[in-house]
Write a protein that holds these residues in place. Structure first.
Motif, PDB file in Angstrom:
ATOM      1  N   MET A   1      58.564  48.781  19.871  1.00 48.83           N
ATOM      2  CA  MET A   1      57.525  49.447  20.265  1.00 48.83           C
ATOM      3  C   MET A   1      56.137  49.140  19.637  1.00 48.83           C
ATOM      4  N   THR A   2      55.157  49.054  20.613  1.00 51.04           N
ATOM      5  CA  THR A   2      54.008  48.599  19.920  1.00 51.04           C
ATOM      6  C   THR A   2      53.154  49.620  19.287  1.00 51.04           C
ATOM      7  N   PHE A   3      51.969  49.032  18.508  1.00 45.72           N
ATOM      8  CA  PHE A   3      51.180  50.133  17.748  1.00 45.72           C
ATOM      9  C   PHE A   3      50.657  51.219  18.433  1.00 45.72           C
ATOM     10  N   ASP A  91      44.928  49.187   8.785  1.00 41.95           N
ATOM     11  CA  ASP A  91      45.386  48.963  10.046  1.00 41.95           C
ATOM     12  C   ASP A  91      46.850  48.602   9.831  1.00 41.95           C
ATOM     13  N   ALA A  92      47.195  47.916   8.654  1.00 38.81           N
ATOM     14  CA  ALA A  92      48.541  47.511   8.581  1.00 38.81           C
ATOM     15  C   ALA A  92      49.320  48.685   8.047  1.00 38.81           C
ATOM     16  N   ALA A  93      48.898  49.488   7.325  1.00 37.81           N
ATOM     17  CA  ALA A  93      49.386  50.860   6.808  1.00 37.81           C
ATOM     18  C   ALA A  93      49.617  51.774   8.071  1.00 37.81           C
ATOM     19  N   GLN A  94      48.787  51.871   8.836  1.00 36.18           N
ATOM     20  CA  GLN A  94      48.832  52.719  10.089  1.00 36.18           C
ATOM     21  C   GLN A  94      49.900  52.288  10.952  1.00 36.18           C
ATOM     22  N   GLU A  95      49.835  50.837  10.978  1.00 38.11           N
ATOM     23  CA  GLU A  95      51.216  50.234  12.024  1.00 38.11           C
ATOM     24  C   GLU A  95      52.358  50.761  11.554  1.00 38.11           C
ATOM     25  N   ARG A  96      52.491  51.017  10.181  1.00 45.37           N
ATOM     26  CA  ARG A  96      53.834  51.247   9.567  1.00 45.37           C
ATOM     27  C   ARG A  96      54.067  52.929   9.242  1.00 45.37           C
ATOM     28  N   ARG A 134      34.034  55.805   9.234  1.00 47.37           N
ATOM     29  CA  ARG A 134      34.633  54.734   9.843  1.00 47.37           C
ATOM     30  C   ARG A 134      36.405  54.928   9.971  1.00 47.37           C
ATOM     31  N   TYR A 135      36.675  55.455   9.075  1.00 47.02           N
ATOM     32  CA  TYR A 135      38.153  55.950   9.054  1.00 47.02           C
ATOM     33  C   TYR A 135      38.597  57.174   9.343  1.00 47.02           C
ATOM     34  N   GLN A 136      37.849  57.771  10.203  1.00 45.40           N
ATOM     35  CA  GLN A 136      37.954  59.193  10.566  1.00 45.40           C
ATOM     36  C   GLN A 136      39.422  59.441  11.308  1.00 45.40           C
ATOM     37  N   GLY A 137      40.091  60.347  10.659  1.00 39.83           N
ATOM     38  CA  GLY A 137      41.517  60.781  11.139  1.00 39.83           C
ATOM     39  C   GLY A 137      42.628  59.684  10.948  1.00 39.83           C
ATOM     40  N   GLY A 138      42.065  58.607  10.085  1.00 37.75           N
ATOM     41  CA  GLY A 138      43.046  57.529   9.621  1.00 37.75           C
ATOM     42  C   GLY A 138      43.454  57.474   8.232  1.00 37.75           C
ATOM     43  N   ASP A 462      46.285  40.175  14.280  1.00 35.50           N
ATOM     44  CA  ASP A 462      46.367  40.655  15.927  1.00 35.50           C
ATOM     45  C   ASP A 462      45.427  41.798  15.646  1.00 35.50           C
ATOM     46  N   SER A 463      44.537  41.845  16.640  1.00 35.34           N
ATOM     47  CA  SER A 463      43.303  43.047  16.572  1.00 35.34           C
ATOM     48  C   SER A 463      44.045  44.220  16.892  1.00 35.34           C
ATOM     49  N   LYS A 464      44.519  44.948  16.212  1.00 34.70           N
ATOM     50  CA  LYS A 464      45.172  46.247  16.730  1.00 34.70           C
ATOM     51  C   LYS A 464      44.560  47.484  16.101  1.00 34.70           C
ATOM     52  N   SER A 465      43.639  47.284  15.651  1.00 40.09           N
ATOM     53  CA  SER A 465      43.099  48.558  14.886  1.00 40.09           C
ATOM     54  C   SER A 465      42.050  49.518  16.082  1.00 40.09           C
ATOM     55  N   THR A 466      41.947  50.576  15.686  1.00 41.69           N
ATOM     56  CA  THR A 466      41.327  51.595  16.309  1.00 41.69           C
ATOM     57  C   THR A 466      39.766  51.123  16.471  1.00 41.69           C
ATOM     58  N   ALA A 467      39.184  51.893  17.370  1.00 41.71           N
ATOM     59  CA  ALA A 467      37.678  51.573  17.235  1.00 41.71           C
ATOM     60  C   ALA A 467      37.078  52.368  16.104  1.00 41.71           C
ATOM     61  N   ARG A 468      36.235  51.570  15.181  1.00 38.68           N
ATOM     62  CA  ARG A 468      35.687  52.170  14.097  1.00 38.68           C
ATOM     63  C   ARG A 468      34.288  52.608  14.308  1.00 38.68           C
ATOM     64  N   ASN A 469      33.793  53.475  13.595  1.00 34.90           N
ATOM     65  CA  ASN A 469      32.451  54.260  13.514  1.00 34.90           C
ATOM     66  C   ASN A 469      31.664  53.254  12.846  1.00 34.90           C
ATOM     67  N   GLU A 470      30.609  52.698  13.326  1.00 33.99           N
ATOM     68  CA  GLU A 470      29.668  52.038  12.370  1.00 33.99           C
ATOM     69  C   GLU A 470      28.493  52.833  11.979  1.00 33.99           C
ATOM     70  N   PRO A 471      27.863  52.284  10.860  1.00 38.22           N
ATOM     71  CA  PRO A 471      26.847  53.319  10.210  1.00 38.22           C
ATOM     72  C   PRO A 471      25.718  53.454  10.972  1.00 38.22           C
ATOM     73  N   ASP A 472      25.327  52.239  11.992  1.00 40.51           N
ATOM     74  CA  ASP A 472      24.386  52.430  12.959  1.00 40.51           C
ATOM     75  C   ASP A 472      24.633  53.104  14.436  1.00 40.51           C
TER      76      ASP A 472
END
Length: 551
Positions: A1-3, A91-96, A134-138, A462-472
């Motif tokens: 099962m993928t992320f 991202d690694a923690a979220q994948e698990r 940046r990590y809202q919800g994560g 592997d870029s599996k992370s969700t989109a991040r909120n940037e300061p700008d």
């Protein structure tokens, strides 16, 4: 099962833009929640991070506490960020499917004295709010600093200044992520003394300074190297008595419905035995279930930085450096399984090995030396990292002009770099690190340094992370983005060898503890109490002490 298959996505609007985020379960705030704290993750390569989290997942760990070292995320000023390593860990923690507690500390040089200096509350709040955006919800929870009742992390110790920082950070985090739990205090188990302030007095002064309604929970690190948690009832300023007094203050101030999280607890096995480590951990988990106001528990830490090192901070791991398991691994694994149904069916009842007087004195001496050296070495290391980064940039520029690919030379250099654990010269902020573990003989500060992997080049991920909120206000995808600047139920501790070579140097178990009750026969004749005032009393009204607490 993928992320992507395992997580749920939603769109969260945070004007002026919307982004997809990963929804993670919030952490159950009951004392049956048992996780692991490991700020050392920030030092590791991507492969080592994955191995660490895989080992913890195999133990049943679903909750992890990690560090967000401000000094490394914003090394060059308030307008630039280096997110690469922290993104990788999250991202690694979220994948698990692991819930995350993030401790936010480590003063950058542009904001104050490096590592433990005071900062402008609004500047800290801006950084904390940026993290939460940046990590809202994560990320489930954020801790405001680490052990500010010791000068190793917050110098000078000042509950009023800390409260001002807390009051600024709380609304900034909540505006970015209303569901995040904001945890205050993060206090070490120390008496009031030279450079330290009792956590009870610290909390008392926090309330007097207006801290109420600016936190959702308090946290505390109940370390003690030679008195098991359940056996401290008759010991002045013992962790069990401090925890009781802190909760009494919370009740008196109308916060009796909030919890005290034990976000770090453990024992180093360099000088103390592995059997003692396992027994103390089992004892704390068992007794914590019966404490009023008790919240989640996090054991520090996953793996030794350097098994057998003279520095206690290198030896707090559940695993040895070579990934062989200490007896505590079996204990924590069994207790996580036991607590899964919301109650502890098989409480630990002993025996609890006790260290000799000579061992205790040796631990005190080593802690003192490490404490004296750690902050200066950390500052020197920070400067060295900046210098080597500048040299690398210059070399890469020259190579570019000559038509040589910096990537190819970097790949060759990386192949020659030894394992991170083998070359690490000193530990980063072990959330336990500055705790002198309530040492009634001498308040020896053990200072931690901020976390950064300076020995191993980051591995491709592997870029599996969700989109991040940037300061700008922009959006990025992937983890490597926006890098704009650089008894009986549990295995008997005695039944497992204490050392990798199979030798057993445990001291004899000279007493048996009923871990569900305080014991008044605790022997503490190996030390001299330096703070005999009742733990509910304000020991140091001027606040010029500082916690020897760890991180």
């Amino acid at each position: 099962m993928t992320f992507a298959d395992r997580v749920e996505y939603t769109t969260v609007t945070t004007a002026p833009y919307s982004i997809p985020v990963v929804l993670v379960a919030s952490i159950d705030q009951s004392p049956t929640t048992l996780g692991v704290a490991d700020s050392n993750l920030y030092l590791l390569s991507d492969a080592e991070i994955a191995r660490t989290l895989d080992e913890l997942q195999a133990m049943g760990v679903k909750d992890i506490r990690i560090g967000a070292p401000w000094i490394y995320i914003q090394p060059d000023g308030p307008d630039s960020y280096d997110w690469e390593k922290l993104d990788t860990i999250v991202d690694a923690a979220q994948e698990r499917d692991m819930n995350i507690v993030m401790v936010v500390s480590g003063t950058p040089s542009w904001a104050g004295f490096p590592i433990n200096g005071h900062v402008d509350p609004d500047v800290y709040a801006t950084f904390a709010g940026t993290l939460a955006t940046r990590y809202q919800g994560g990320v489930s929870a954020y801790e405001i600093w680490n052990e500010p009742n010791g000068f190793a992390f917050y110098n000078p110790v000042d509950p009023e200044a800390y409260t001002a920082m807390l009051k600024a950070a709380y609304p900034a985090i909540k505006a970015a992520d209303p569901d995040a739990v904001v945890i205050a205090g993060v206090l070490g188990a120390v008496p009031t003394g030279l450079g330290t302030l009792s956590p009870v007095t610290f909390v008392q002064r926090m309330y007097a300074a207006g801290a109420k309604d600016s936190f959702d929970a308090l946290s505390y690190h109940p370390y003690h190297y030679w008195t098991a948690f359940s056996e401290g009832g008759d010991v002045t300023d013992s962790p069990i008595n401090q925890m009781t007094a802190i909760y009494a203050l919370m009740v008196a101030n109308g916060d009796g419905d909030l919890k005290i999280w034990a976000t770090e607890y453990g024992l180093p096995t360099g000088q103390l035995s592995e059997a003692q480590q396992a027994a103390y951990i089992a004892d704390l988990i068992t007794r914590w279930q019966t404490m009023d106001g008790a919240g989640p528990i996090f054991i520090y830490s996953a793996r030794d930085s350097n098994t057998g090192s003279w520095d206690a901070e290198d030896n707090f791991g559940l695993f040895r450096t070579d990934w062989t398991a200490k007896p505590a691994v079996a204990v924590v694994t069994a207790m996580i399984a036991d607590l899964a149904d919301g109650k502890l069916d098989n409480p630990f009842t002993g025996p609890i090995p006790q260290p000799s007087v000579l061992t205790v004195l040796s631990v005190i001496a080593v802690q003192f030396v490490a404490g004296v050296l750690r902050v200066p070495l950390g500052i020197l290391k920070t400067g060295f990292d900046a210098f080597t980064g500048l040299v690398t940039d210059i070399v890469n520029s020259v190579l570019g002009l000559l038509g040589v690919s910096p990537a190819s030379t970097a790949a060759k250099a990386t192949a020659a770099v030894p394992d991170t654990a083998a070359v690490q010269s000193f530990s980063i902020a072990s959330e336990q690190e500055a705790s002198v573990v309530n040492n009634p003989v001498v308040n020896d500060p053990v200072v931690s340094t901020p976390e950064k992997n300076t020995t191993t080049a980051p591995e491709p991920t592997d870029s599996k992370s969700t989109a991040r909120n940037e300061p700008d206000g922009s959006k990025t995808n992937g983890s490597n983005t926006n890098n704009t600047t650089i008894n009986s139920q549990y295995p008997s501790p005695e039944s497992t060898p204490n050392e990798p070579d199979g030798s057993d140097d445990d001291p004899p178990a000279d007493e048996t503890s009923d871990a569900t009750a305080d014991h008044g026969d605790t022997t503490t004749d190996t030390t001299t109490e330096n703070d005999t005032t009742d733990s509910t009393t304000d020991h140091d009204s001027d606040g010029e002490g500082s916690s020897t607490a760890t991180e």
